[in-house]
Design a protein around this motif. Structure first.
Motif, PDB file in Angstrom:
ATOM      1  N   ALA A 103      -2.330 -17.295  56.587  1.00  0.00           N
ATOM      2  CA  ALA A 103      -1.945 -15.900  56.360  1.00  0.00           C
ATOM      3  C   ALA A 103      -0.427 -15.804  56.300  1.00  0.00           C
ATOM      4  O   ALA A 103       0.274 -16.364  57.152  1.00  0.00           O
ATOM      5  N   LEU A 104       0.082 -15.135  55.266  1.00  0.00           N
ATOM      6  CA  LEU A 104       1.508 -14.830  55.150  1.00  0.00           C
ATOM      7  C   LEU A 104       1.688 -13.372  55.547  1.00  0.00           C
ATOM      8  O   LEU A 104       1.149 -12.477  54.891  1.00  0.00           O
ATOM      9  N   ILE A 105       2.412 -13.134  56.641  1.00  0.00           N
ATOM     10  CA  ILE A 105       2.514 -11.801  57.231  1.00  0.00           C
ATOM     11  C   ILE A 105       3.883 -11.215  56.926  1.00  0.00           C
ATOM     12  O   ILE A 105       4.906 -11.842  57.201  1.00  0.00           O
ATOM     13  N   ASP A 106       3.920  -9.996  56.385  1.00  0.00           N
ATOM     14  CA  ASP A 106       5.203  -9.347  56.152  1.00  0.00           C
ATOM     15  C   ASP A 106       5.831  -8.974  57.499  1.00  0.00           C
ATOM     16  O   ASP A 106       5.173  -8.403  58.360  1.00  0.00           O
ATOM     17  N   GLY A 107       7.110  -9.317  57.677  1.00  0.00           N
ATOM     18  CA  GLY A 107       7.795  -8.952  58.918  1.00  0.00           C
ATOM     19  C   GLY A 107       8.199 -10.171  59.720  1.00  0.00           C
ATOM     20  O   GLY A 107       8.299 -11.277  59.184  1.00  0.00           O
ATOM     21  N   ASN A 108       8.410  -9.963  61.021  1.00  0.00           N
ATOM     22  CA  ASN A 108       8.911 -11.059  61.856  1.00  0.00           C
ATOM     23  C   ASN A 108       7.955 -11.475  62.975  1.00  0.00           C
ATOM     24  O   ASN A 108       8.325 -12.220  63.854  1.00  0.00           O
ATOM     25  N   ARG A 109       6.722 -10.965  62.945  1.00  0.00           N
ATOM     26  CA  ARG A 109       5.718 -11.407  63.921  1.00  0.00           C
ATOM     27  C   ARG A 109       4.346 -11.502  63.289  1.00  0.00           C
ATOM     28  O   ARG A 109       4.079 -10.822  62.314  1.00  0.00           O
ATOM     29  N   CYS A 110       3.518 -12.311  63.919  1.00  0.00           N
ATOM     30  CA  CYS A 110       2.154 -12.509  63.403  1.00  0.00           C
ATOM     31  C   CYS A 110       1.135 -12.016  64.428  1.00  0.00           C
ATOM     32  O   CYS A 110       1.329 -12.186  65.629  1.00  0.00           O
ATOM     33  N   PRO A 111       0.024 -11.450  63.948  1.00  0.00           N
ATOM     34  CA  PRO A 111      -1.070 -11.131  64.870  1.00  0.00           C
ATOM     35  C   PRO A 111      -1.720 -12.418  65.385  1.00  0.00           C
ATOM     36  O   PRO A 111      -1.506 -13.498  64.829  1.00  0.00           O
ATOM     37  N   ASN A 112      -2.475 -12.278  66.434  1.00  0.00           N
ATOM     38  CA  ASN A 112      -3.200 -13.418  67.003  1.00  0.00           C
ATOM     39  C   ASN A 112      -4.392 -13.744  66.096  1.00  0.00           C
ATOM     40  O   ASN A 112      -5.285 -12.927  65.928  1.00  0.00           O
ATOM     41  N   LEU A 113      -4.367 -14.929  65.480  1.00  0.00           N
ATOM     42  CA  LEU A 113      -5.391 -15.294  64.494  1.00  0.00           C
ATOM     43  C   LEU A 113      -5.894 -16.713  64.750  1.00  0.00           C
ATOM     44  O   LEU A 113      -5.154 -17.539  65.280  1.00  0.00           O
ATOM     45  N   PRO A 114      -7.129 -17.019  64.310  1.00  0.00           N
ATOM     46  CA  PRO A 114      -7.652 -18.377  64.460  1.00  0.00           C
ATOM     47  C   PRO A 114      -7.225 -19.301  63.320  1.00  0.00           C
ATOM     48  O   PRO A 114      -7.786 -20.370  63.144  1.00  0.00           O
TER      49      PRO A 114
END
Length: 197
Positions: A103-114
């Motif tokens: 997953a490429l997430i916009d911004g500077n943090r990522c959600p908790n993902l598997p």
């Protein structure tokens, strides 16, 4: 090794005083390219609507997730944004039949993902899949705010989409807070205090 599925993820509605925060997730299909993908904020409303339909028709998979105003108040806007993003990826996963590889997430943090995730600042201007996700999120949220406007025309949601404008502040002072306002946000909290006196 099979195809690697990379999904772009973005949100709309972190800053407003009302409504849900909405996220989109998109895996683009290289066999069905979509022309004109850009950061949703730089596109006209009609162009966004057109691309929204194109993304749903041509993407390999897409998903939409949200966190409600009540959830924002309960866990804070940052955590609610992460929750909406995760829900969008889960919705995409249902359509794709498997988790994407990354997953490429916009911004500077990522959600908790598997799965592997990478945060990209200004990703909606750099990665077409994130641009597509931003369009899904923005169009979905704008449609929700138009529906909210029909229920509560006195606040002018159709014009400001819940953002903290002078007109919105004036309506809050005059009419108080509706169910969709985010009570944890300082301007809404101030109105609640004033109206409780």
């Amino acid at each position: 090794m099979g195809l690697i599925w990379v999904c772009g993820v973005d949100e709309a509605g972190r800053g407003p005083l009302a409504g849900a925060v909405v996220a989109g997730a998109v895996v683009l299909d290289p066999d069905h390219p979509i022309e004109g993908l850009k950061d949703s904020k730089t596109l006209s409303a009609s162009r966004r609507e057109f691309l929204f339909e194109q993304i749903q028709l041509k993407a390999k998979a897409w998903g939409i997730g949200e966190a409600s105003a009540a959830e924002i108040d309960e866990i804070n806007i940052l955590q609610a944004t992460m929750l909406a993003m995760r829900r969008a990826i889960e919705d995409l996963t249902t359509r794709l039949g498997a988790w994407p590889d990354k997953a490429l997430i916009d911004g500077n943090r990522c959600p908790n993902l598997p799965i592997e995730a990478e945060a990209i600042v200004k990703g909606d201007t750099k990665e077409p899949a994130i641009s597509a996700a931003s369009i899904l999120a923005k169009v979905t949220r704008d449609r929700q705010m138009m529906q909210l406007h029909e229920r509560h025309p006195e606040y002018g949601f159709a014009k400001h989409m819940g953002y903290p404008t002078a007109a919105h502040f004036a309506a809050l002072q005059q009419f108080g807070v509706c169910q969709e306002h985010r009570r944890s946000f300082s301007p809404v909290r101030k109105v609640l205090v004033l109206h409780s006196r």
